[in-house]
Design an enzyme around this catalytic site. Sequence first.
Site, mmCIF file in Angstrom:
data_model
loop_
_atom_site.group_PDB
_atom_site.id
_atom_site.type_symbol
_atom_site.label_atom_id
_atom_site.label_comp_id
_atom_site.label_asym_id
_atom_site.label_seq_id
_atom_site.Cartn_x
_atom_site.Cartn_y
_atom_site.Cartn_z
ATOM 1 N N THR A 283 0.892 -1.286 -0.079
ATOM 2 C CA THR A 283 0.066 0.022 -0.093
ATOM 3 C C THR A 283 0.910 1.378 0.093
ATOM 4 O O THR A 283 1.763 1.511 0.695
ATOM 5 C CB THR A 283 -1.025 0.198 1.182
ATOM 6 O OG1 THR A 283 -1.649 -1.217 1.334
ATOM 7 C CG2 THR A 283 -2.021 1.203 1.029
ATOM 8 N N PHE A 285 1.410 5.337 0.856
ATOM 9 C CA PHE A 285 0.827 6.188 1.454
ATOM 10 C C PHE A 285 1.354 7.751 1.084
ATOM 11 O O PHE A 285 2.624 7.746 0.680
ATOM 12 C CB PHE A 285 0.995 6.033 3.123
ATOM 13 C CG PHE A 285 0.286 4.892 3.467
ATOM 14 C CD1 PHE A 285 -0.916 4.803 4.186
ATOM 15 C CD2 PHE A 285 0.928 3.606 3.380
ATOM 16 C CE1 PHE A 285 -1.549 3.911 4.908
ATOM 17 C CE2 PHE A 285 0.108 2.626 3.986
ATOM 18 C CZ PHE A 285 -1.188 2.468 4.681
HETATM 19 O O1 LIG Z 1 -7.156 -0.591 7.741
HETATM 20 C C1 LIG Z 1 -6.389 -0.220 8.135
HETATM 21 O O2 LIG Z 1 -5.327 -0.786 8.999
HETATM 22 C C2 LIG Z 1 -5.464 0.839 7.198
HETATM 23 O O3 LIG Z 1 -4.708 1.304 7.482
HETATM 24 C C3 LIG Z 1 -6.336 1.024 6.013
HETATM 25 C C4 LIG Z 1 -5.666 0.259 4.785
HETATM 26 C C5 LIG Z 1 -6.301 0.853 3.395
HETATM 27 O O4 LIG Z 1 -7.115 1.750 3.640
HETATM 28 O O5 LIG Z 1 -6.192 0.396 2.280
HETATM 29 C C6 LIG Z 1 -4.469 0.294 4.631
HETATM 30 C C7 LIG Z 1 -3.495 -0.789 3.894
HETATM 31 C C8 LIG Z 1 -4.147 -1.787 3.599
HETATM 32 O O6 LIG Z 1 -4.135 -1.907 2.204
HETATM 33 C C9 LIG Z 1 -5.584 -2.220 4.104
HETATM 34 C C10 LIG Z 1 -6.183 -1.113 4.837
#
Ligand SMILES: O=C(O)C(=O)C[C@]1(C(=O)O)C=C[C@@H](O)C=C1
Length: 400
Positions: A283, A285
């Site tokens: 992911t 950010f």
């Molecule tokens: O739910 C979490 O723990 C988050 O940080 C959100 C979140 C997202 O929004 O994509 C962050 C990373 C992962 O991809 C899964 C969930």
Amino acid sequence: MSSNVVPISFSANHLHSKWAISNSLQNNNNNKISGFNSYFRVNAATLRKCCCLTSNFGQSKLHLENEKKPSDLGSISGDGKIDDTQIITKDLSSLPKPLSSTDLVSPNSDGSKVRVAYKGSPGAYSEAAALKAYPKCETVPCEEFESVFKAVELWLVDKAILQIENSIGGSVHRNYDLFLRHRLHIVGEVKLIVDHCLLGLPGVQKEDLKCILSHPQALVQCKTMLNELDVVKVNTEDTASAAKTVASKGVQDTGAIASSRAAEIYGLHVLSNKIQDDSDNVTRFLILAREPVIPGTDRPHKTSIVFTLEEGPGVLFKALAVFALRDINLSKIESRPQRNRPLRIVDDSNKGSSKYFDYFFYIDFEASMAEPRAQYALGHLQEFSHFLRILGCYPVDTNL
Ligand SMILES: O=C(O)C(=O)C[C@]1(C(=O)O)C=C[C@@H](O)C=C1
């Protein structure tokens, strides 16, 4: 009581400065210090314990107040002369500590004084991303993305961290839209490996589960395993709050998809790990701040922009060509509807009028705004865009 005040010159860096003070400090007579005819050097850190410094144009008035023992000042060695020094006696211990040069060092240098807002609860991946960027930061959980932006705008925190895309689930569209409703700058990116775990109460087996809670992105990322288990899927605000719910409700047949860190925080057991469909689940950010960072060329930089296009044939092709012509790689392109002007009506005398969706285009390109080729490319793009905003120019996260 003596009431002289002496202006003392000092250098910008207090900690390394040597300070001139009266040798009368070595008197055991705490409150009566007078008759100065020499001065001494003392380490500023020691001096700060008992002195209040106020500065004005490179000069400072030194107030030495109610010293218990002049020896508290530590070792003092002397040379030179000073006249008309004044000592004011008072208990300083309850007064606020004056700022020193170390307080004024950029708070981001080791992340220790940075407050970073993220969406979710403690143990969420977004919190892990904040800690990857600033290992010693103070993380500030927020209930909504909107609050994450506002926390920075209202100076409640220094930075925000915001998920923008995932290698399996794709873009987080809501956050693209929010950029345009706020005036924050992208100052960095964080790529985080997301290894999901299936969590349950101690003693529970995977096969006992009838219901699994998690953030919708995490449920999408673990589709294969969820289909195999044949369970009811329930959305939560974030993965960590799923873990928290399982732990606090104590329901045996309910599990959560979250990180191993969340398991530790909420006292759950890891029933399976790396349960995502693709082992390389990443992911991305973005780090947001009130002020932009100065673009550099010392390491790979990326620039994020958003723009709209004039109508006409091939205009999107022309927009992309401004980068191709200058050998600038595009790492991301996204389009979002223009909510305030969703439809464009185009009159064509042969075919009548048609309605088109109108879009904001978001592009990340691999060049720094400090490079002339990036500046020329944006100048060129402006020739056929109504609106163009640079969201940020920031170092690429190469640490994955
Ligand atoms: O739910 C979490 O723990 C988050 O940080 C959100 C979140 C997202 O929004 O994509 C962050 C990373 C992962 O991809 C899964 C969930």
